[in-house]
Design a protein around this motif. Structure first.
Motif, PDB file in Angstrom:
ATOM      1  N   ILE A 172      14.942  10.648  32.784  1.00 44.82           N
ATOM      2  CA  ILE A 172      13.941  10.665  31.716  1.00 44.82           C
ATOM      3  C   ILE A 172      13.380  12.072  31.502  1.00 44.82           C
ATOM      4  CG2 ILE A 172      11.644   9.848  31.062  1.00 44.82           C
ATOM      5  CD1 ILE A 172      12.370   7.184  32.443  1.00 44.82           C
ATOM      6  N   LEU A 173      13.126  12.796  32.593  1.00 51.24           N
ATOM      7  CA  LEU A 173      12.431  14.080  32.492  1.00 51.24           C
ATOM      8  C   LEU A 173      13.360  15.276  32.303  1.00 51.24           C
ATOM      9  CD1 LEU A 173       9.731  13.591  35.282  1.00 51.24           C
ATOM     10  CD2 LEU A 173       9.466  13.299  32.806  1.00 51.24           C
ATOM     11  N   SER A 174      14.560  15.238  32.867  1.00 48.73           N
ATOM     12  CA  SER A 174      15.422  16.420  32.827  1.00 48.73           C
ATOM     13  C   SER A 174      15.851  16.831  31.415  1.00 48.73           C
ATOM     14  CB  SER A 174      16.657  16.199  33.709  1.00 48.73           C
ATOM     15  OG  SER A 174      17.442  15.121  33.249  1.00 48.73           O
ATOM     16  N   PRO A 175      16.082  15.905  30.465  1.00 48.26           N
ATOM     17  CA  PRO A 175      16.424  16.370  29.117  1.00 48.26           C
ATOM     18  C   PRO A 175      15.323  17.223  28.478  1.00 48.26           C
ATOM     19  CG  PRO A 175      17.043  14.081  29.371  1.00 48.26           C
ATOM     20  CD  PRO A 175      16.234  14.433  30.580  1.00 48.26           C
ATOM     21  N   GLY A 176      14.071  16.888  28.745  1.00 51.30           N
ATOM     22  CA  GLY A 176      12.982  17.707  28.230  1.00 51.30           C
ATOM     23  C   GLY A 176      12.979  19.096  28.834  1.00 51.30           C
ATOM     24  N   ALA A 177      13.225  19.168  30.147  1.00 53.69           N
ATOM     25  CA  ALA A 177      13.307  20.474  30.802  1.00 53.69           C
ATOM     26  C   ALA A 177      14.473  21.284  30.250  1.00 53.69           C
ATOM     27  CB  ALA A 177      13.466  20.280  32.313  1.00 53.69           C
ATOM     28  N   LEU A 178      15.603  20.623  30.001  1.00 54.99           N
ATOM     29  CA  LEU A 178      16.756  21.309  29.423  1.00 54.99           C
ATOM     30  C   LEU A 178      16.431  21.836  28.028  1.00 54.99           C
ATOM     31  CD1 LEU A 178      19.888  21.821  29.897  1.00 54.99           C
ATOM     32  CD2 LEU A 178      20.237  19.810  28.459  1.00 54.99           C
ATOM     33  N   TYR A 179      15.759  21.039  27.238  1.00 57.92           N
ATOM     34  CA  TYR A 179      15.389  21.421  25.875  1.00 57.92           C
ATOM     35  C   TYR A 179      14.502  22.666  25.858  1.00 57.92           C
ATOM     36  CZ  TYR A 179      13.286  20.963  21.209  1.00 57.92           C
ATOM     37  OH  TYR A 179      12.837  21.196  19.928  1.00 57.92           O
ATOM     38  N   LEU A 180      13.618  22.781  26.850  1.00 57.80           N
ATOM     39  CA  LEU A 180      12.716  23.928  26.913  1.00 57.80           C
ATOM     40  C   LEU A 180      13.375  25.164  27.521  1.00 57.80           C
ATOM     41  CD1 LEU A 180       9.481  22.088  28.127  1.00 57.80           C
ATOM     42  CD2 LEU A 180      10.000  22.885  25.805  1.00 57.80           C
ATOM     43  N   LEU A 181      14.213  24.949  28.548  1.00 56.86           N
ATOM     44  CA  LEU A 181      14.785  26.086  29.272  1.00 56.86           C
ATOM     45  C   LEU A 181      15.993  26.698  28.585  1.00 56.86           C
ATOM     46  CD1 LEU A 181      14.622  24.850  32.983  1.00 56.86           C
ATOM     47  CD2 LEU A 181      13.334  26.746  31.962  1.00 56.86           C
ATOM     48  N   ARG A 182      16.826  25.882  27.957  1.00 53.94           N
ATOM     49  CA  ARG A 182      18.102  26.390  27.433  1.00 53.94           C
ATOM     50  C   ARG A 182      17.920  27.528  26.419  1.00 53.94           C
ATOM     51  NH1 ARG A 182      22.502  22.105  25.617  1.00 53.94           N
ATOM     52  NH2 ARG A 182      23.258  22.341  27.762  1.00 53.94           N
ATOM     53  N   PRO A 183      17.074  27.402  25.397  1.00 50.74           N
ATOM     54  CA  PRO A 183      16.942  28.516  24.442  1.00 50.74           C
ATOM     55  C   PRO A 183      16.455  29.796  25.099  1.00 50.74           C
ATOM     56  CG  PRO A 183      15.950  26.512  23.570  1.00 50.74           C
ATOM     57  CD  PRO A 183      16.239  26.259  25.013  1.00 50.74           C
ATOM     58  N   TRP A 184      15.533  29.680  26.057  1.00 51.82           N
ATOM     59  CA  TRP A 184      14.997  30.869  26.718  1.00 51.82           C
ATOM     60  C   TRP A 184      16.073  31.563  27.549  1.00 51.82           C
ATOM     61  CZ3 TRP A 184      13.995  31.711  32.082  1.00 51.82           C
ATOM     62  CH2 TRP A 184      13.303  32.891  32.351  1.00 51.82           C
ATOM     63  N   LEU A 185      16.824  30.793  28.329  1.00 55.47           N
ATOM     64  CA  LEU A 185      17.872  31.390  29.152  1.00 55.47           C
ATOM     65  C   LEU A 185      19.000  31.969  28.302  1.00 55.47           C
ATOM     66  CD1 LEU A 185      18.147  28.844  32.105  1.00 55.47           C
ATOM     67  CD2 LEU A 185      17.348  31.197  32.204  1.00 55.47           C
ATOM     68  N   GLN A 186      19.320  31.326  27.195  1.00 57.64           N
ATOM     69  CA  GLN A 186      20.351  31.859  26.313  1.00 57.64           C
ATOM     70  C   GLN A 186      19.937  33.208  25.726  1.00 57.64           C
ATOM     71  OE1 GLN A 186      20.759  28.490  23.686  1.00 57.64           O
ATOM     72  NE2 GLN A 186      22.622  27.784  24.699  1.00 57.64           N
ATOM     73  N   GLN A 187      18.658  33.366  25.498  1.00 62.98           N
ATOM     74  CA  GLN A 187      18.168  34.623  24.941  1.00 62.98           C
ATOM     75  C   GLN A 187      18.075  35.711  26.005  1.00 62.98           C
ATOM     76  OE1 GLN A 187      14.332  34.277  23.120  1.00 62.98           O
ATOM     77  NE2 GLN A 187      14.365  36.330  22.239  1.00 62.98           N
ATOM     78  N   VAL A 188      17.637  35.336  27.213  1.00 63.19           N
ATOM     79  CA  VAL A 188      17.384  36.337  28.259  1.00 63.19           C
ATOM     80  C   VAL A 188      18.668  36.748  28.974  1.00 63.19           C
ATOM     81  CG1 VAL A 188      16.218  36.724  30.470  1.00 63.19           C
ATOM     82  CG2 VAL A 188      15.008  35.575  28.600  1.00 63.19           C
ATOM     83  N   LEU A 189      19.525  35.792  29.301  1.00 62.87           N
ATOM     84  CA  LEU A 189      20.686  36.080  30.146  1.00 62.87           C
ATOM     85  C   LEU A 189      22.018  36.089  29.403  1.00 62.87           C
ATOM     86  CD1 LEU A 189      19.760  33.957  33.291  1.00 62.87           C
ATOM     87  CD2 LEU A 189      19.573  36.429  33.007  1.00 62.87           C
ATOM     88  N   ASP A 190      22.055  35.591  28.174  1.00 63.80           N
ATOM     89  CA  ASP A 190      23.283  35.548  27.392  1.00 63.80           C
ATOM     90  C   ASP A 190      24.432  34.915  28.166  1.00 63.80           C
ATOM     91  OD1 ASP A 190      25.039  35.886  25.290  1.00 63.80           O
ATOM     92  OD2 ASP A 190      25.624  37.906  25.913  1.00 63.80           O
ATOM     93  N   PRO A 191      24.269  33.673  28.664  1.00 62.72           N
ATOM     94  CA  PRO A 191      25.363  33.025  29.397  1.00 62.72           C
ATOM     95  C   PRO A 191      26.508  32.575  28.501  1.00 62.72           C
ATOM     96  CG  PRO A 191      23.541  31.519  29.142  1.00 62.72           C
ATOM     97  CD  PRO A 191      23.082  32.833  28.572  1.00 62.72           C
ATOM     98  N   SER A 192      26.377  32.770  27.183  1.00 60.32           N
ATOM     99  CA  SER A 192      27.446  32.359  26.281  1.00 60.32           C
ATOM    100  C   SER A 192      28.728  33.128  26.525  1.00 60.32           C
ATOM    101  CB  SER A 192      27.008  32.553  24.828  1.00 60.32           C
ATOM    102  OG  SER A 192      26.712  33.912  24.575  1.00 60.32           O
ATOM    103  N   ARG A 193      28.633  34.273  27.212  1.00 60.06           N
ATOM    104  CA  ARG A 193      29.849  35.042  27.463  1.00 60.06           C
ATOM    105  C   ARG A 193      30.700  34.414  28.558  1.00 60.06           C
ATOM    106  NH1 ARG A 193      28.823  38.940  31.647  1.00 60.06           N
ATOM    107  NH2 ARG A 193      26.659  38.942  32.338  1.00 60.06           N
TER     108      ARG A 193
END
Length: 413
Positions: free
Chosen positions: A157-178
Motif C-alpha cells: 500500500i505504501l511503497s507506490p507512494g514512496a516510488l512516486y515521490l522518489l523516482r522523479p527526484w532521483l532521475q533528476q539528480v543521478l540520471d539513472p536513465s543511462r
C-alpha cells in the motif's frame, strides 16, 4: 522475476499437498505458467499497428505484461517460506543455516543475472533484482503468517507512494536513465546510480517489488495443501485483481483524468488506451496526478501493484486447487498429467536462462519467423523439458548447482 525453484525439496517428488521431501504441485504449476508468460512477453510484441496504423494490444500484452513477472516474485516468497519451515516452526540453529543458504543462493543468482544481462536479447533480466530481494527477505524468515501479512499489506500500500515521490527526484539528480534495463558488471563502477536504478528508477524497482515477495512469504506460511486455504487465496486474489481494475476504470472516467494523462504523455486517445494495457510509453505519466489512478503494467502505481498481486494470488490458488482435484480424481496419474507444467516450474532458473541464451544465439535464424510460431516453439520446448525432468525426478542443471553449492557452503560456514 521469480522463485527459480531453488527450494530444498526433492525435485521429482511433486505432490498436490505439502509434505516432507515433496514439492507442492500448485506452486510448481503456477511457476510454470509464469515462465510461459515471461517467454511470451519476451518474444511477442505487446502492441501492434493495424494496416491503417491504429495501435492495439496483443494477447501477450493483455494477458501477461507485468503479471507474469510479479507472479514469479510472489512465488519466490512462497519458496523461501517453504525452505524456512512452511506452515510449521523451525528451530533457531536450522533457521541460521537456511539464512546462510539464502545468502549464497542470492550471490549465485546475482552472478547469473549479470551474465545473462550481457546477452543481446532486448530483455529486462530480473535476476539481479531478484537476488537483492533475497537478501532483504533474510530479515523476515522467522516471522509467521499474520506478521508477514501485515508487513506485506503495508508494503504494497505504501511503497507506490514512496516510488512516486522518489523516482522523479532521483532521475533528476543521478540520471539513472543511462543504465540499461538489465544490470551489467560495469554498472558497479557508478554505485549510486546503480542502486537508484535497482531500488527506484529501474524496470523492477525493488522498493515496490519487495512487497510481492513479502506477500509470497505470507502465503507460504499457510497450509497450502488444504483445499479451503487454496480456495481462499484464489478468491481473495480474484477480488483484489478485479476490484483494483474496476476502481482504476472508475477513477479514470472522472472528468479531466484521461485528458490530463494525454497531455502528460503526448499520446492520443487510442495510443493512451493501448499504453494503459501494455504499460509502454508512460514514462511521463507521473507528471499528472491521475497517474495514481492507473493500473498499467510496470507503472508502479498503487492500483497496478494491487492488481498484479491479486492476479498472482488468484493464479497460485487456482493452480493448487486444480492440482489437488487431479490428484484426488486420478491419483498418481493426475500428477503425471501435470508433469510438463510442474516439471517446467521446478526448472525455471534453467529454462529462463536457456531461453535467453537461445534468443541471443538464434536471433538471426528466428528473425523471419512469425512471433506466434516462435513462442509456441519455445513453449513446447519448455514443456517437453519439464516432462523429462518430471519423469526422471531430477533437478535441472542450474537448480542442482545452486542447491548443491548453497547447502555445501552453508554447512561449512
Amino acid at each position: 522475476m521469480t522463485h527459480f525453484s531453488t527450494s530444498g525439496a526433492t525435485a521429482g517428488k511433486t505432490s498436490a499437498a505439502t509434505g516432507k521431501g515433496s514439492r507442492i504441485a500448485g506452486v510448481d504449476a503456477a511457476r510454470g505458467l509464469a515462465l510461459l508468460g515471461m517467454i511470451a512477453v519476451h518474444i511477442m510484441p505487446l502492441a501492434v499497428l493495424s494496416s491503417s496504423s491504429v495501435p492495439s494490444a496483443t494477447w501477450a500484452g493483455t494477458l501477461f505484461a507485468g503479471r507474469a513477472s510479479a507472479l514469479f516474485v510472489l512465488l519466490a516468497g512462497v519458496g523461501l517460506a517453504l525452505l524456512s519451515g512452511g506452515s510449521g516452526s523451525i528451530a533457531a540453529p536450522k533457521l541460521a543455516g537456511v539464512r546462510r543458504q539464502v545468502v549464497i543462493r542470492a550471490v549465485l543468482i546475482c552472478g547469473f543475472g549479470l551474465g545473462l544481462g550481457m546477452l543481446d536479447t532486448n530483455v529486462a533480466v530480473i535476476l539481479v533484482h531478484y537476488a537483492i530481494m533475497f537478501f532483504g527477505a533474510i530479515a523476515f524468515l522467522r516471522l509467521r503468517a499474520v506478521a508477514l501479512g501485515c508487513w506485506a499489506a503495508g508494503w504494497l500500500i505504501l511503497s507506490p507512494g514512496a516510488l512516486y515521490l522518489l523516482r522523479p527526484w532521483l532521475q533528476q539528480v543521478l540520471d539513472p536513465s543511462r543504465l540499461g534495463a538489465s544490470p551489467l558488471p560495469e554498472d558497479f563502477g557508478t554505485p549510486l546510480v546503480f542502486l537508484a536504478d535497482i531500488f527506484v528508477t529501474g524496470y523492477y524497482p525493488v522498493l515496490v517489488w519487495f512487497g510481492f515477495l513479502l506477500a509470497g512469504l505470507c502465503v507460504g506460511r499457510l497450509a497450502l495443501g488444504r483445499p479451503p486455504v487454496a480456495l481462499a487465496i484464489a478468491v481473495l486474489g480474484a477480488l483484489l485483481a478485479v476490484g483494483s481494475k474496476l476502481l482504476s476504470a472508475w477513477l479514470l472516467a472522472m472528468p479531466g483524468a484521461l485528458s490530463s494523462l494525454r497531455q502528460a504523455t503526448g499520446l492520443d486517445s487510442t495510443q493512451l488506451a493501448v499504453s494503459l494495457v501494455t504499460g509502454q510509453r508512460l514514462g511521463e505519466a507521473p507528471q499528472s496526478i491521475w497517474f495514481l489512478a492507473i493500473s498499467a503494467p510496470h507503472s508502479g502505481a498503487p492500483l497496478d501493484v494491487l492488481h498484479v498481486t491479486g492476479c498472482a494470488l488468484a493464479v497460485l490458488g487456482a493452480a493448487q486447487l486444480v492440482c489437488m482435484a487431479l490428484h484426488a480424481l486420478f491419483g498418481s496419474v493426475g500428477e503425471m498429467i501435470l508433469w510438463p507444467l510442474t516439471g517446467a516450474g521446478a526448472a525455471t532458473l534453467t529454462l529462463y536462462a536457456a531461453h535467453l541464451v537461445a534468443l541471443d544465439l538464434f536471433s538471426d535464424a528466428s528473425a523471419p519467423l512469425p512471433r506466434t510460431m516462435l513462442f509456441i516453439t519455445y513453449a513446447i520446448g519448455c514443456l517437453l523439458a519439464g516432462l523429462v525432468f518430471g519423469f526422471l525426478g531430477k533437478r535441472a542443471p542450474l537448480e542442482a548447482l545452486v542447491h548443491s553449492v548453497s547447502r555445501t557452503l552453508a554447512r561449512s560456514a
